[in-house]
Write a protein that holds these residues in place. Structure first.
Motif, short mmCIF file in Angstrom:
data_model
loop_
_atom_site.label_atom_id
_atom_site.label_comp_id
_atom_site.label_asym_id
_atom_site.label_seq_id
_atom_site.Cartn_x
_atom_site.Cartn_y
_atom_site.Cartn_z
N SER A 9 5.17 -12.52 -3.62
CA SER A 9 4.79 -12.34 -2.21
C SER A 9 5.98 -11.92 -1.36
N HIS A 10 7.11 -12.57 -1.57
CA HIS A 10 8.27 -12.29 -0.73
C HIS A 10 8.84 -10.89 -1.00
N ILE A 11 8.97 -10.53 -2.26
CA ILE A 11 9.56 -9.22 -2.54
C ILE A 11 8.63 -8.10 -2.08
N ASN A 12 7.31 -8.34 -2.11
CA ASN A 12 6.38 -7.34 -1.59
C ASN A 12 6.49 -7.20 -0.07
N THR A 13 6.86 -8.26 0.60
CA THR A 13 7.10 -8.19 2.04
C THR A 13 8.41 -7.46 2.32
N MET A 14 9.44 -7.75 1.52
CA MET A 14 10.74 -7.09 1.69
C MET A 14 10.67 -5.60 1.41
N LYS A 39 12.77 -2.57 -6.00
CA LYS A 39 12.73 -3.98 -6.41
C LYS A 39 13.56 -4.19 -7.68
N ASP A 44 5.43 -17.03 -5.19
CA ASP A 44 6.18 -16.83 -3.95
C ASP A 44 7.20 -15.70 -4.06
N PHE A 45 7.83 -15.58 -5.23
CA PHE A 45 8.73 -14.44 -5.46
C PHE A 45 7.98 -13.13 -5.25
#
Length: 141
Positions: free
Chosen positions: A66-71, A94, A63-64
């Motif tokens: 996935s989320h940082i790739n979205t951010m 990042k 999830d980390f």
């Protein structure tokens, strides 16, 4: 006060968030000689980072990622620094967001972390090489 410092090299990891607590602890065994102190872990790279978080459920690390790739998405049209590919500038961003070092208390010869905490190597490149860490333990006997 005692000070110990080592530079270690981690094997290459694929992109993602990886637990490295055991690798760190086994390389700086001198923490056993510290009753009260600190361990600083510093990464010598600008496209990977360190953080502390959940050490039990691997989906947290997924999830980390996935989320940082979205951010911080790849291919943003305003990126100019793309010399090493589409993951180049996002990896630098990042790494800056998460940070290059962590500080962990040492108590009675062991890292004083929560039962569910672990040290993460946050690898932000698709094809990264080995990463180098500086481990600095210091404190009182």
């Amino acid at each position: 006060m005692k000070f110990f410092q080592k530079e270690i090299q981690l094997s290459p990891y694929p992109r993602g968030f990886h637990l490295i607590t055991k690798q760190v602890v086994t390389k700086i065994t001198e923490i056993k000689d510290i009753k009260i102190g600190q361990l600083q872990v510093f990464i010598k790279h600008t496209s990977a980072s360190l953080t502390i978080n959940e050490n039990a459920d691997a989906t947290v690390r997924e999830d980390f990622e996935s989320h940082i790739n979205t951010m911080v998405p790849e291919g943003a049209p305003y990126y100019k620094h793309t010399y090493e590919g589409p993951d180049d500038m996002p990896a630098h961003i990042k790494a800056s967001l998460l940070g290059a070092s962590i500080l962990i208390p040492i108590t009675n010869g062991a890292l004083n972390m929560g039962v569910w905490q672990g040290i993460y190597l946050c690898e932000h490149r698709d094809y990264a090489g080995a990463r180098r860490l500086i481990l600095t333990a210091y404190g009182m006997e």
